[in-house]
Design a protein around this motif. Structure first.
Motif, mmCIF file in Angstrom:
data_model
loop_
_atom_site.group_PDB
_atom_site.id
_atom_site.type_symbol
_atom_site.label_atom_id
_atom_site.label_comp_id
_atom_site.label_asym_id
_atom_site.label_seq_id
_atom_site.Cartn_x
_atom_site.Cartn_y
_atom_site.Cartn_z
ATOM 1 N N ALA A 286 22.461 58.261 9.264
ATOM 2 C CA ALA A 286 21.659 59.037 8.315
ATOM 3 C C ALA A 286 22.562 59.938 7.472
ATOM 4 N N ARG A 287 23.554 60.546 8.106
ATOM 5 C CA ARG A 287 24.476 61.422 7.357
ATOM 6 C C ARG A 287 25.254 60.652 6.306
ATOM 7 N N ARG A 288 25.609 59.414 6.615
ATOM 8 C CA ARG A 288 26.344 58.603 5.625
ATOM 9 C C ARG A 288 25.511 58.348 4.383
ATOM 10 N N LEU A 289 24.198 58.406 4.533
ATOM 11 C CA LEU A 289 23.297 58.240 3.393
ATOM 12 C C LEU A 289 22.891 59.581 2.794
ATOM 13 N N GLY A 290 23.498 60.665 3.297
ATOM 14 C CA GLY A 290 23.211 61.995 2.766
ATOM 15 C C GLY A 290 22.051 62.683 3.419
ATOM 16 N N GLY A 291 21.538 62.115 4.538
ATOM 17 C CA GLY A 291 20.326 62.640 5.125
ATOM 18 C C GLY A 291 20.485 63.197 6.520
ATOM 19 N N GLU A 292 19.357 63.592 7.067
ATOM 20 C CA GLU A 292 19.288 64.209 8.386
ATOM 21 C C GLU A 292 18.279 63.447 9.227
ATOM 22 N N LEU A 293 18.605 63.257 10.499
ATOM 23 C CA LEU A 293 17.704 62.580 11.429
ATOM 24 C C LEU A 293 16.663 63.564 11.953
ATOM 25 N N VAL A 294 15.396 63.146 11.895
ATOM 26 C CA VAL A 294 14.298 63.945 12.440
ATOM 27 C C VAL A 294 13.624 63.121 13.530
ATOM 28 N N LEU A 295 13.723 63.582 14.771
ATOM 29 C CA LEU A 295 13.100 62.888 15.888
ATOM 30 C C LEU A 295 11.806 63.591 16.264
ATOM 31 N N GLY A 296 10.768 62.805 16.504
ATOM 32 C CA GLY A 296 9.483 63.364 16.909
ATOM 33 C C GLY A 296 8.654 62.328 17.620
#
Length: 324
Positions: A286-296
């Motif tokens: 996710a970081r490589r795509l500029g994002g953050e992982l959200v687990l729920g």
């Protein structure tokens, strides 16, 4: 009178952020069912490459877009009151029997009928939405019927071409990439505008290569998705799909998006912890795509790989609140 109803159906609410969800089938149904609990300004952009079942039969007979995924999106946007529940059941109803009507969904026939009457796919869908009291708008990815062709590698390493949404979804080989036929098909202009103007853009869950990735293969939509100022969210499936994504890890799903749209940047990747064997690997992807992982915990919890709309809505609501 019809034009007046269509204008009302297509009107946007300014109360809250604008959300556009892209996909098709049961995955998009789950996403829309959640988002309509969160925001009033919601647009579905639907893949139109189905070639099976009632949709395939109507497409073949009338030369129209396959209406099935569009119908499901409209049903997902129906309200929780008696009117909404009734109309959702009506449009989803399938005829029984053993004749020519067997298996056809009533909503498919309604949509195709209005396409013939109005001669405009978008206006007809807006009118159906008005009739159903849909809490949002449903648009086709393109107003041109299309087919999906996949490059597939079999167990012996041989590469073959598989054509058709149903055939690609059930292939036993490893899908490497997809393309659309006709090549370079134009996107629905209203869909492109919705993505460009959105505050949030959502890809997934759903059949990865036949419902989600096709949006990245339409040139104008891909450009809109890679340049929109809105936050792009990817919602991952709860398990790999037999045939289409069998054996793929969650991070492989993100890699497949990037292979078809190298410029795509993602702000959030949403997943259920039970479906993520290696959270660190997914977070890094996710970081490589500029994002953050959200687990729920967003699974329905009944043993089936389905998202719970209320749990998913709570996660989306928190995500929107945090961004304010």
């Amino acid at each position: 009178m019809v034009e007046s109803l269509i204008e009302q159906a297509a009107g946007r609410s300014s109360d809250g952020p604008a959300v556009v969800a892209l996909g098709g089938g049961h995955g998009l149904f789950a996403s829309l069912s959640a988002w309509r609990r969160v925001v009033p300004d919601l647009t579905a952009v639907v893949t139109v490459a189905d070639n099976g079942g009632s949709s395939g039969r109507l497409r073949h007979e009338f030369g129209v877009l396959p209406p099935g995924d569009l119908r499901m999106a409209l049903a997902a946007l129906c309200g929780d009151d008696e009117w909404g529940r009734t109309w959702a059941e009506v449009v989803q109803h399938r005829f029984a029997g053993h004749g020519e009507m067997e298996g056809h969904a009533l909503g498919n026939l309604l949509i195709v009928g209005l396409w013939e009457i109005l001669g405009d796919q978008v206006k007809a869908l807006d009118l159906v939405g008005r009739l159903l009291g849909a809490e949002g708008r449903v648009l086709p990815m393109s107003t041109t019927p299309m087919d999906i062709t996949a490059e597939v590698t079999d167990a012996d390493g041989r590469v073959a071409q598989v054509r058709g949404q149903v055939e690609v979804a059930t292939t036993e080989g490893r899908i490497r990439s997809i393309r659309l036929d006709p090549d370079g098909v134009d996107a629905c202009p209203e869909a492109v505008a919705a993505v460009r103007e959105a505050d949030w853009v959502v890809l997934g869950p759903g059949s990865w290569y036949t419902s989600v990735i096709p949006h990245l293969v339409v040139p104008q939509l891909r450009e809109a998705l890679t340049t929109t100022a809105g936050r792009v969210v990817v919602v991952l499936n709860l398990e790999p799909q037999q045939g289409e994504t069998h054996g793929l890890r969650p991070e492989d799903h993100l890699a497949a998006l990037l292979e078809h749209a190298p410029d795509l940047r993602i702000h959030r990747v949403v997943a259920d912890p039970s479906s993520v064997p290696d959270p660190d690997a997914l977070a890094e992807a996710a970081r490589r795509l500029g994002g953050e992982l959200v687990l729920g915990e967003i699974a329905l919890g009944d043993g089936t790989p389905r998202h719970d709309p209320d749990r998913l809505a709570d996660l989306f609501r928190a995500m929107v609140r945090e961004a304010r």
